[in-house]
Design a protein around this motif. Structure first.
Motif, short mmCIF file in Angstrom:
data_model
loop_
_atom_site.label_atom_id
_atom_site.label_comp_id
_atom_site.label_asym_id
_atom_site.label_seq_id
_atom_site.Cartn_x
_atom_site.Cartn_y
_atom_site.Cartn_z
N VAL A 1 -36.82 -7.86 -132.37
CA VAL A 1 -37.79 -8.92 -132.06
C VAL A 1 -37.01 -10.19 -131.74
O VAL A 1 -36.15 -10.60 -132.51
N ALA A 2 -37.30 -10.80 -130.60
CA ALA A 2 -36.59 -12.03 -130.21
C ALA A 2 -37.10 -13.21 -131.02
O ALA A 2 -38.23 -13.23 -131.49
N GLY A 3 -36.23 -14.20 -131.18
CA GLY A 3 -36.66 -15.46 -131.78
C GLY A 3 -36.66 -15.49 -133.29
O GLY A 3 -37.24 -16.39 -133.89
N VAL A 4 -36.04 -14.49 -133.94
CA VAL A 4 -35.96 -14.51 -135.40
C VAL A 4 -34.48 -14.58 -135.82
O VAL A 4 -33.61 -14.19 -135.07
N SER A 5 -34.24 -15.10 -137.03
CA SER A 5 -32.87 -15.15 -137.53
C SER A 5 -32.44 -13.75 -137.94
O SER A 5 -33.27 -12.84 -138.09
N LEU A 6 -31.14 -13.57 -138.16
CA LEU A 6 -30.63 -12.26 -138.59
C LEU A 6 -31.27 -11.85 -139.91
O LEU A 6 -31.62 -10.70 -140.11
N ALA A 7 -31.44 -12.81 -140.80
CA ALA A 7 -32.02 -12.51 -142.12
C ALA A 7 -33.47 -12.06 -142.00
O ALA A 7 -33.93 -11.20 -142.75
#
Length: 319
Positions: free
Chosen positions: A18-24
């Motif tokens: 999913v684009a736009g999320v942090s790695l965490a």
């Protein structure tokens, strides 16, 4: 057919699904082959050129998977070797909402960093028309010495040297170490490609200003190229300079766009080295390279998104 040898790292990028999320925050990752020199090697063969890759992998599932991907992409792997002690490098790459990236690397040390001069296939390098490399292979020994030896062998055999620094700050001890390391081999190259952001990083100046860009020029250079993302690119030679406009596309992931651009341009140079002296031919090749870079941003991952000649020609015609 003239061969282009790409030297350096190939690794696995884990890209959030999913684009736009942090790695965490990311719940899942898509596994994609990466590493700028390997991307360039694959970009060349996708466009009908001939390429080889020189580098080292862990003798593990991921390393063998990556070498198989090179083979599937018709890249010569005679310069590849495996390390039984070290793992293949991994990178987790976050895609922000605008398709730009953030990196987190797992290399401690990874196999590509442990390539030794004695493991180089120098005959393969000397047979090349162009020897292409980045700066990540300069960060630590023994790979740095192997890089220097490969460049020296190529230069003495009359091979054109192509440099795309591909700045990855998290891998260097500090920003100053990165600047110093990247510039340490600057004057060896016949052809250099930098992004506008890299110009700002290396010069601490404004990349839009011509004097800033020209502070990176050196007398042995045949061509300095600055890529300006979707705006296209600027070119500088001893005799002429100018701009070539980019292409507007729906960007999903910018990973590999610069490598698609470089692979395309090196394919043009390998076919016709007079491109450096002929502005008309140069602009034509750069328009094609801009199209290749643009197309590469329309899909996730670098190698799967690399365009064919027909893809690029279709975009050129649509403008």
């Amino acid at each position: 057919m003239a061969m282009i040898v790409a030297f350096g790292e190939m690794l696995i990028d884990f890209v959030p699904d999913v684009a736009g999320v942090s790695l965490a925050e990311s719940k899942g990752f898509i596994k994609a082959p990466g590493g700028a020199p390997a991307n360039v090697a694959c970009a060349i063969t996708k466009l009908g050129g001939k390429s080889a890759f020189v580098g080292k992998f862990g003798d593990d599932e991921f390393g063998h998977m990556l070498v198989n991907i090179l083979k599937q992409n018709s890249v010569n792997t005679d310069g590849v070797c495996f390390d039984k002690e070290a793992r293949t490098a991994l990178a987790f790459v976050t895609l922000k909402q605008n398709g730009e990236r953030e990196f987190m690397f797992y290399r401690n040390p990874s196999a590509d960093m442990l390539l030794k001069e004695s493991e180089l296939n120098l005959n393969l390098i000397k047979q090349a028309k162009i020897f292409h490399y980045g700066s990540i292979s300069l960060i630590s020994e023994p790979c740095r010495s192997a890089h220097m030896a490969a460049m020296k062998a190529a230069k003495s055999a009359g091979v054109l040297l192509s440099y795309d620094p591909n700045v990855r700050l998290p891998l260097w001890p500090s920003a100053d170490a990165a600047r110093e390391g990247i510039k340490s081999i600057w004057k060896e190259a016949d052809f250099i490609k930098v992004s506008d952001e890299e110009v700002e990083f290396l010069t601490k100046g404004n990349a839009e200003k011509e004097e800033t860009v020209l502070s990176l020029w050196h007398d042995k250079l045949k061509l300095l190229l600055v890529t300006d993302g979707p705006k296209g690119c600027r070119y500088y030679t001893k005799s002429f300079k100018g701009k070539v406009a980019g292409y507007s596309v729906k960007t999903v992931d910018t990973t590999g766009a610069g490598d698609a651009f470089v692979g395309s341009f090196l394919t043009s140079v390998a076919k016709d080295p007079s491109i450096f002296e002929n502005e008309g031919k140069l602009k034509e090749a750069l328009a094609f390279s801009n199209a290749c870079g643009a197309i590469c941003t329309t899909q996730k991952g670098a190698i799967p998104a690399l365009p064919t000649t027909n893809d690029a020609q279709a975009l050129l015609k649509s403008k």
